[in-house]
Design a protein around this motif. Structure first.
Motif, mmCIF file in Angstrom:
data_model
loop_
_atom_site.group_PDB
_atom_site.id
_atom_site.type_symbol
_atom_site.label_atom_id
_atom_site.label_comp_id
_atom_site.label_asym_id
_atom_site.label_seq_id
_atom_site.Cartn_x
_atom_site.Cartn_y
_atom_site.Cartn_z
ATOM 1 N N TYR A 47 0.809 -1.219 0.000
ATOM 2 C CA TYR A 47 0.000 0.000 0.000
ATOM 3 C C TYR A 47 0.841 1.268 0.000
ATOM 4 C CZ TYR A 47 -3.516 -3.449 1.036
ATOM 5 O OH TYR A 47 -4.325 -4.546 0.976
ATOM 6 N N SER A 48 2.104 1.155 -0.342
ATOM 7 C CA SER A 48 2.986 2.319 -0.408
ATOM 8 C C SER A 48 2.763 3.088 -1.697
ATOM 9 C CB SER A 48 4.459 1.881 -0.353
ATOM 10 O OG SER A 48 4.737 1.197 0.834
ATOM 11 N N GLU A 49 2.982 4.373 -1.638
ATOM 12 C CA GLU A 49 2.967 5.209 -2.842
ATOM 13 C C GLU A 49 4.363 5.108 -3.456
ATOM 14 O OE1 GLU A 49 0.375 6.992 -4.051
ATOM 15 O OE2 GLU A 49 -0.930 6.299 -2.442
ATOM 16 N N MET A 50 4.429 4.898 -4.764
ATOM 17 C CA MET A 50 5.718 4.688 -5.423
ATOM 18 C C MET A 50 6.035 5.829 -6.375
ATOM 19 S SD MET A 50 5.507 0.663 -6.131
ATOM 20 C CE MET A 50 4.283 -0.173 -5.162
ATOM 21 N N PHE A 51 7.270 6.293 -6.298
ATOM 22 C CA PHE A 51 7.772 7.341 -7.176
ATOM 23 C C PHE A 51 9.008 6.811 -7.877
ATOM 24 C CE2 PHE A 51 5.320 9.418 -3.943
ATOM 25 C CZ PHE A 51 4.654 10.432 -4.616
ATOM 26 N N PHE A 52 9.036 6.952 -9.189
ATOM 27 C CA PHE A 52 10.131 6.448 -9.999
ATOM 28 C C PHE A 52 10.869 7.634 -10.609
ATOM 29 C CE2 PHE A 52 6.806 3.309 -9.773
ATOM 30 C CZ PHE A 52 7.498 2.161 -9.455
ATOM 31 N N LEU A 53 12.164 7.730 -10.294
ATOM 32 C CA LEU A 53 12.976 8.849 -10.766
ATOM 33 C C LEU A 53 14.043 8.354 -11.727
ATOM 34 C CD1 LEU A 53 13.435 10.742 -7.383
ATOM 35 C CD2 LEU A 53 11.640 11.038 -9.094
#
Length: 82
Positions: A47-53
């Motif tokens: 349930y984590s929010e994921m950010f891809f950089l």
């Protein structure tokens, strides 16, 4: 040890993980332009929010981190699978 199949639950499974005493992460930042988790904390990241950089970890700046924090805080409704 062994246990009955009927005794297996999310709680019993999570209690046997090495991370059982640590809260699940709210945010995960994946660097290097990859869009995969590489089996990293799969259960805990459900349930984590994921950010891809698209940059390497050493290239991350304060501005990058602030961008992630602002986007996370900007009106997201956490549903936790519901």
């Amino acid at each position: 040890g062994s246990m009955n199949v009927s005794d297996i639950s999310e709680k019993s499974f999570a209690s046997r993980l090495l991370t059982r005493e640590v809260s699940d992460p709210d945010v995960i930042i994946r660097t290097s332009g990859e869009f995969r988790l590489s089996n990293f904390l799969l259960w805990q990241l459900a349930y984590s929010e994921m950010f891809f950089l698209d940059k390497q970890w050493p290239e991350l700046t304060k501005a990058d981190l602030l961008h992630v924090i602002k986007n996370y805080a900007k009106g997201r409704t956490r549903r936790f699978g519901k």
